[in-house]
Design an enzyme around this catalytic site. Structure first.
Site, short mmCIF file in Angstrom:
data_model
loop_
_atom_site.label_atom_id
_atom_site.label_comp_id
_atom_site.label_asym_id
_atom_site.label_seq_id
_atom_site.Cartn_x
_atom_site.Cartn_y
_atom_site.Cartn_z
N HIS A 66 10.91 47.55 6.84
CA HIS A 66 12.26 47.54 6.29
C HIS A 66 12.93 48.91 6.63
O HIS A 66 14.21 49.09 6.96
CB HIS A 66 12.19 47.61 4.74
CG HIS A 66 11.94 46.33 4.11
ND1 HIS A 66 12.79 45.74 3.03
CD2 HIS A 66 11.30 45.36 4.35
CE1 HIS A 66 12.32 44.52 2.84
NE2 HIS A 66 11.51 44.56 3.71
N ASP A 241 -1.66 36.25 -0.01
CA ASP A 241 -3.01 35.47 0.56
C ASP A 241 -3.87 35.10 -0.64
O ASP A 241 -4.38 36.07 -1.42
CB ASP A 241 -3.47 36.39 1.60
CG ASP A 241 -4.70 35.91 2.26
OD1 ASP A 241 -5.04 34.62 1.71
OD2 ASP A 241 -5.26 36.71 2.73
#
Length: 339
Positions: A66, A241
């Protein structure tokens, strides 16, 4: 023979990284004289933070991405205050534990070496070290970045790719930053660990055959039931995940094959003709994934840098020096007036 081939690949990757870093005006030895213990200090603080919270690793990778994507790796995302990047939508969920860790490392490094190392360099080093602790690949970091004087504009911050993006949108978004298909597919693998909030994947519950890749029905039902309890919003988290949520590995690509990609942007990689071959390869060959991920991290961390006399080296990662100096001037004037 296989181990020799793997070692050769690592050498090639490191050589590529060194050439690319040199082209960016950086050097692995940039702080060798001014701060010889730099990497030891960073590694110690990252290890201590990781021991307490393994989630600091994905949080650091997200901060680095970011930071670099909007206007380059210049620590602008660390700034707080009016019009800061942290106050803008894509950055509202950056984790304070990781932001605070970078500032703690800055304080320790500056105590040991003086104000010689930028917050931008420290962010890249801390991210690399946390990645290795989580099981990911090591990559050489060339140093010499300087810190931005001001945050990126809102327009630039909102160029960050969103979880709702389709593969064509992702390819354009990455391409606009000179990142290619290999960078997209490998860097998306950072979702091998970390968490997300329900608002970022609620569009997966209502699949659209034209724009939303298929999702495993049982997985969707579990997510929907879990997010029904998200009151107030943002209190429920979901691991990115589902197989090895705290380890950096290639199981993220297994999730995609099983139609258990959390984001639309993830799941699309395994079905779109432009990306399916590479995503499938990474699911079958963790070494290939790690090699490309290391290359792409070096490439990303060298984008649009401030070096030399550009920018500054901050006294505090969250505050531009002009604001620190202004506060000190006001404080000194006030003290003199009182005398």
């Amino acid at each position: 023979m296989a181990s020799r081939a793997a070692a050769a690949l690592v050498v090639v990757a490191l050589a590529w990284a060194a050439v690319h870093s040199a082209a960016a005006g950086l050097s692995p030895d940039f702080h060798a004289v001014s701060c010889p213990d730099l990497e030891h200090i960073v590694k110690y603080h990252v290890a201590e933070a990781f021991r307490k919270d393994v989630g600091v690793a994905p949080a650091l990778i997200r901060i680095l991405f970011h930071d670099c994507f909007p206007q380059g790796c210049d620590a602008s995302v660390l700034l707080t205050g009016n019009n800061s990047e942290q106050a803008m939508g894509p950055n509202l969920t950056l984790r304070p534990v990781a932001l605070n860790l970078i500032e703690s490392i800055r304080a320790a490094v500056h105590r040991a070496c003086g104000r010689t190392v930028s917050c931008a360099d420290l962010t890249v080093l801390a991210t690399r070290d946390s990645l290795v602790l989580a099981g990911g690949p090591h990559f050489d970091v060339a140093l010499g970045r300087r810190d931005a004087l001001a945050p990126a504009s809102e327009d630039l911050v909102f160029t960050l790719p969103a979880p709702s993006f389709t593969v064509p949108e992702l390819l354009k978004s990455f391409g606009d930053r000179n990142l290619d298909k290999a960078d997209l597919v490998s860097l998306s693998g950072a979702h091998s660990f970390g968490i997300a909030h329900c608002s970022s994947f609620s569009d997966r519950f209502t699949p659209d055959v034209d724009t939303n890749p298929p999702i495993d029905p049982n997985f969707a039902a579990k997510l929907k039931a879990k997010c029904a309890k998200d009151v107030p919003a943002g209190t429920v988290n979901q691991t990115l995940d589902v197989r090895t949520p705290d380890v950096f590995d290639n199981k993220y690509y297994f999730d995609l094959i099983a139609k258990q990609g959390l984001f639309k942007s993830d799941q699309g990689l395994i079905v779109h003709p432009n990306t399916t071959r590479m995503a499938t390869r990474f699911s079958l060959n963790q070494g290939a994934f790690f090699e490309q991920f290391a290359k792409s991290m070096v490439k990303m961390s060298n984008m649009d840098l401030l070096t030399g006399s550009q920018g500054e080296i901050r006294f505090n990662c969250a505050v531009p020096n002009s604001r620190v100096e202004g506060i000190e001037t006001m404080s000194n004037e006030g003290h003199a007036a009182a005398m």
